[in-house]
Design a protein around this motif. Structure first.
Motif, PDB file in Angstrom:
ATOM      1  N   MET A   1      50.900  31.376  44.757  1.00 26.37           N
ATOM      2  CA  MET A   1      51.085  32.905  44.714  1.00 26.37           C
ATOM      3  C   MET A   1      49.511  33.444  44.750  1.00 26.37           C
ATOM      4  SD  MET A   1      53.239  35.554  42.138  1.00 26.37           S
ATOM      5  CE  MET A   1      52.391  35.165  40.817  1.00 26.37           C
ATOM      6  N   HIS A   2      48.727  32.981  45.551  1.00 25.50           N
ATOM      7  CA  HIS A   2      47.414  33.205  45.685  1.00 25.50           C
ATOM      8  C   HIS A   2      47.186  34.554  46.382  1.00 25.50           C
ATOM      9  CE1 HIS A   2      46.854  29.060  44.910  1.00 25.50           C
ATOM     10  NE2 HIS A   2      45.825  29.405  44.530  1.00 25.50           N
ATOM     11  N   VAL A   3      46.949  35.828  45.867  1.00 23.93           N
ATOM     12  CA  VAL A   3      46.931  36.900  46.299  1.00 23.93           C
ATOM     13  C   VAL A   3      45.595  37.020  47.329  1.00 23.93           C
ATOM     14  CG1 VAL A   3      46.551  39.367  46.163  1.00 23.93           C
ATOM     15  CG2 VAL A   3      47.930  37.797  44.431  1.00 23.93           C
ATOM     16  N   PRO A   4      45.902  37.615  48.685  1.00 21.30           N
ATOM     17  CA  PRO A   4      44.539  37.235  49.445  1.00 21.30           C
ATOM     18  C   PRO A   4      43.862  38.794  49.586  1.00 21.30           C
ATOM     19  CG  PRO A   4      46.734  37.920  50.658  1.00 21.30           C
ATOM     20  CD  PRO A   4      47.015  37.433  49.384  1.00 21.30           C
ATOM     21  N   ASP A   5      42.932  38.890  50.374  1.00 21.88           N
ATOM     22  CA  ASP A   5      42.247  40.262  50.224  1.00 21.88           C
ATOM     23  C   ASP A   5      43.098  41.223  51.058  1.00 21.88           C
ATOM     24  OD1 ASP A   5      40.002  39.325  49.052  1.00 21.88           O
ATOM     25  OD2 ASP A   5      39.014  38.638  50.746  1.00 21.88           O
ATOM     26  N   GLY A   6      43.444  42.385  50.698  1.00 24.10           N
ATOM     27  CA  GLY A   6      43.921  43.392  51.361  1.00 24.10           C
ATOM     28  C   GLY A   6      45.306  43.683  50.904  1.00 24.10           C
ATOM     29  N   PHE A   7      45.806  42.942  49.843  1.00 25.36           N
ATOM     30  CA  PHE A   7      47.219  43.558  49.492  1.00 25.36           C
ATOM     31  C   PHE A   7      46.845  44.612  48.487  1.00 25.36           C
ATOM     32  CE2 PHE A   7      50.130  39.772  50.187  1.00 25.36           C
ATOM     33  CZ  PHE A   7      49.785  39.616  51.442  1.00 25.36           C
ATOM     34  N   ILE A   8      45.773  44.300  47.655  1.00 26.24           N
ATOM     35  CA  ILE A   8      45.297  45.476  46.707  1.00 26.24           C
ATOM     36  C   ILE A   8      44.086  46.036  47.058  1.00 26.24           C
ATOM     37  CG2 ILE A   8      45.183  45.733  44.247  1.00 26.24           C
ATOM     38  CD1 ILE A   8      47.668  44.522  44.784  1.00 26.24           C
ATOM     39  N   ASN A   9      44.111  47.405  46.724  1.00 25.14           N
ATOM     40  CA  ASN A   9      42.950  48.080  47.107  1.00 25.14           C
ATOM     41  C   ASN A   9      41.705  47.977  46.064  1.00 25.14           C
ATOM     42  OD1 ASN A   9      43.334  49.686  44.797  1.00 25.14           O
ATOM     43  ND2 ASN A   9      44.518  51.408  45.713  1.00 25.14           N
ATOM     44  N   ALA A  10      40.625  48.225  46.761  1.00 27.45           N
ATOM     45  CA  ALA A  10      39.400  47.902  45.868  1.00 27.45           C
ATOM     46  C   ALA A  10      39.210  48.405  44.533  1.00 27.45           C
ATOM     47  CB  ALA A  10      38.152  48.742  46.742  1.00 27.45           C
ATOM     48  N   PRO A  11      39.502  49.774  44.292  1.00 23.41           N
ATOM     49  CA  PRO A  11      39.333  50.158  42.841  1.00 23.41           C
ATOM     50  C   PRO A  11      40.207  49.313  41.781  1.00 23.41           C
ATOM     51  CG  PRO A  11      39.935  52.018  44.088  1.00 23.41           C
ATOM     52  CD  PRO A  11      40.039  50.789  45.067  1.00 23.41           C
ATOM     53  N   VAL A  12      41.665  49.039  42.171  1.00 26.70           N
ATOM     54  CA  VAL A  12      42.237  48.224  41.401  1.00 26.70           C
ATOM     55  C   VAL A  12      41.764  46.692  41.077  1.00 26.70           C
ATOM     56  CG1 VAL A  12      44.848  47.374  40.864  1.00 26.70           C
ATOM     57  CG2 VAL A  12      44.583  49.593  41.619  1.00 26.70           C
ATOM     58  N   SER A  13      41.311  46.280  42.395  1.00 27.15           N
ATOM     59  CA  SER A  13      40.862  44.929  42.583  1.00 27.15           C
ATOM     60  C   SER A  13      39.476  44.809  41.581  1.00 27.15           C
ATOM     61  CB  SER A  13      40.553  44.450  43.895  1.00 27.15           C
ATOM     62  OG  SER A  13      41.468  44.558  44.832  1.00 27.15           O
ATOM     63  N   VAL A  14      38.936  45.925  41.434  1.00 24.22           N
ATOM     64  CA  VAL A  14      37.590  45.919  40.835  1.00 24.22           C
ATOM     65  C   VAL A  14      38.104  45.792  39.194  1.00 24.22           C
ATOM     66  CG1 VAL A  14      35.781  47.238  39.856  1.00 24.22           C
ATOM     67  CG2 VAL A  14      36.244  47.022  42.439  1.00 24.22           C
ATOM     68  N   ALA A  15      39.131  46.701  38.781  1.00 25.34           N
ATOM     69  CA  ALA A  15      39.747  46.742  37.738  1.00 25.34           C
ATOM     70  C   ALA A  15      40.175  45.423  37.092  1.00 25.34           C
ATOM     71  CB  ALA A  15      40.692  47.690  37.588  1.00 25.34           C
ATOM     72  N   ALA A  16      40.866  44.827  37.889  1.00 31.27           N
ATOM     73  CA  ALA A  16      41.504  43.472  37.777  1.00 31.27           C
ATOM     74  C   ALA A  16      40.210  42.679  37.511  1.00 31.27           C
ATOM     75  CB  ALA A  16      42.312  43.053  38.729  1.00 31.27           C
ATOM     76  N   GLY A  17      39.252  42.724  38.304  1.00 29.07           N
ATOM     77  CA  GLY A  17      37.991  41.769  38.066  1.00 29.07           C
ATOM     78  C   GLY A  17      37.545  41.902  36.839  1.00 29.07           C
ATOM     79  N   VAL A  18      37.137  43.324  36.255  1.00 28.05           N
ATOM     80  CA  VAL A  18      36.866  43.578  34.936  1.00 28.05           C
ATOM     81  C   VAL A  18      37.608  42.798  33.777  1.00 28.05           C
ATOM     82  CG1 VAL A  18      36.202  45.348  33.467  1.00 28.05           C
ATOM     83  CG2 VAL A  18      35.650  45.680  35.916  1.00 28.05           C
ATOM     84  N   ALA A  19      39.014  43.022  34.103  1.00 25.11           N
ATOM     85  CA  ALA A  19      39.954  42.609  33.043  1.00 25.11           C
ATOM     86  C   ALA A  19      39.527  41.073  32.954  1.00 25.11           C
ATOM     87  CB  ALA A  19      41.259  42.805  33.430  1.00 25.11           C
ATOM     88  N   ALA A  20      39.893  40.417  34.099  1.00 23.40           N
ATOM     89  CA  ALA A  20      39.462  38.727  34.453  1.00 23.40           C
ATOM     90  C   ALA A  20      38.162  38.293  33.561  1.00 23.40           C
ATOM     91  CB  ALA A  20      39.456  38.343  35.801  1.00 23.40           C
ATOM     92  N   VAL A  21      37.080  39.145  33.837  1.00 21.89           N
ATOM     93  CA  VAL A  21      35.778  38.732  33.169  1.00 21.89           C
ATOM     94  C   VAL A  21      35.879  38.878  31.702  1.00 21.89           C
ATOM     95  CG1 VAL A  21      33.618  39.355  32.913  1.00 21.89           C
ATOM     96  CG2 VAL A  21      34.340  39.359  35.245  1.00 21.89           C
ATOM     97  N   GLY A  22      36.664  39.858  31.387  1.00 22.68           N
ATOM     98  CA  GLY A  22      36.505  40.102  29.733  1.00 22.68           C
ATOM     99  C   GLY A  22      37.582  38.896  29.164  1.00 22.68           C
ATOM    100  N   ALA A  23      38.403  38.407  29.853  1.00 21.06           N
ATOM    101  CA  ALA A  23      39.446  37.297  29.742  1.00 21.06           C
ATOM    102  C   ALA A  23      38.702  36.051  29.425  1.00 21.06           C
ATOM    103  CB  ALA A  23      40.800  37.279  30.555  1.00 21.06           C
ATOM    104  N   VAL A  24      38.058  35.924  30.573  1.00 21.85           N
ATOM    105  CA  VAL A  24      37.123  34.628  30.673  1.00 21.85           C
ATOM    106  C   VAL A  24      36.226  34.359  29.566  1.00 21.85           C
ATOM    107  CG1 VAL A  24      35.557  33.193  32.040  1.00 21.85           C
ATOM    108  CG2 VAL A  24      37.422  34.184  33.084  1.00 21.85           C
TER     109      VAL A  24
END
Length: 367
Positions: A1-24
């Protein structure tokens, strides 16, 4: 279930990235409590094993396949914090070396495939063990259940992100129904692999299964017709050094290399659950439009599409079996090396912190 680029827009991808960095970041701190000189190298092996098994797509329905996500397995074997790190390492290696999963979607993938699966699976696992008799059978059954539920939970998490930041206008209800439906079937495969692996390690080295630590029920004695706790056994001070993990590590590494280097050739070629749903429901419409643009104008083209290992094959190796096998072996070796390095650093920081505490106490006493 690897999500490719282009399914989720940039703002939400950035927000998810911030959440992922926090989780890591949180997981790095938590992993210090879970890792020691025995489990640090094993955590790297778990990451490599997950990488290898993710190459083994299995059929789940007509024209659809699934593969291990791995969060549940990692959480059971090495702990939830270390489990998040294991899946994150796998996703990072897949994105950089094999162009699998978008790089701008890396935060989405870590959140959906790593954090959600680990949290859901481990919560269910611990909850079941709190009410069930504490035996190896119940540990295995709890691992099966946690893994099973974690996969559709991950699918639901992706749907939530799509509802907020999807790049196409497909009704969310249709996406949710399709995603959860197919990933329930994939979850059965995930659960079987997780339970089988946990059960196998329990059979030979139960002390190395994080989720089974402290689960042994106290010995009971019948005294005057009543059951009472038996006296605690003396600490094994003279038992010698802890059992070596080298044999298990070597066996696990060979298994991962065989799976990635040989068995992966026989994996299902059908699209996985997300790919199938995306194609059937139109979630990938923007990506398909982008692919039709001239090269150099594509917005969603993967940044490592020209990698020598892109699409799990070695460039310029014409034999398909050899190309895929070499790519799998390289992937396992790279993942175990990077993962073990990260986990050793986390473990050494724990040891350094522990060494500083007595020194600080001695200084205060001297004052």
């Amino acid at each position: 279930m690897h999500v490719p680029d282009g399914f989720i827009n940039a703002p939400v991808s950035v927000a998810a990235g911030v959440a992922a960095v926090g989780a890591v970041a949180v997981s790095l701190r938590g992993a210090r409590r879970e890792l020691d000189e025995r489990t640090a190298p094993l955590a790297g092996l778990v990451a490599a094993f997950i990488f290898a098994v993710q190459m083994l797509n299995f059929p789940v329905a007509a024209g659809t396949s699934g593969h291990l996500l791995g969060g549940a397995l990692a959480a059971m074997l090495v702990g939830p914090y270390t489990g998040v790190l294991c899946v994150s390492v796998v996703l990072l290696m897949q994105g950089i070396l094999f162009a699998d999963g978008g790089l701008t979607a890396l935060g989405v993938n870590i959140t959906v495939m790593g954090v959600v699966t680990v949290v859901v699976a481990y919560a269910i696992f611990r909850g079941l063990l709190a009410v069930l008799p504490r035996t190896r059978a119940t540990v295995t059954a709890a691992a099966f259940t946690g893994a099973l539920v974690s996969v559709p939970a991950s699918a639901a998490a992706f749907t939530l992100l799509y509802a907020v930041g999807g790049t196409t206008e497909v009704p969310v209800g249709k996406v949710l129904t399709a995603m959860v439906g197919v990933h329930v079937l994939i979850g059965l495969g995930e659960a079987a692999i997780t339970a089988a692996t946990v059960g196998a390690v329990l059979a030979v080295r139960p002390d190395l299964v994080h989720g089974a630590r402290g689960l042994a029920a106290p010995l009971k004695l019948r005294v005057d017709g009543e059951l009472v706790d038996a006296p605690a056994a003396p600490a094994p001070a003279a038992a010698g050094p802890a059992r070596s993990t080298r044999k298990l590590w070597a066996t696990g590494l060979v298994t991962a290399l065989v799976l990635a280097g040989f068995v992966s050739f026989y994996a299902s070629a059908s699209p996985d659950g997300l790919e199938k749903v995306a194609a059937d429901k139109g979630v990938d419409a923007k990506v398909k439009e982008d692919e039709e643009k001239p090269e150099g104008e594509r917005e969603y083209e993967h940044a490592t599409a020209d990698s020598p290992l892109a699409d799990y094959g070695v460039k310029n190796v014409d034999n398909e079996r050899l190309s895929g096998g070499l790519a799998g072996v390289i992937g396992v070796g790279s993942t175990v090396a990077v993962g073990t390095g990260i986990f050793w650093v986390a473990r050494n920081r724990r040891a350094a912190a522990a060494a500083e505490q007595p020194s600080a106490g001695a200084e205060r006493a001297a004052v």
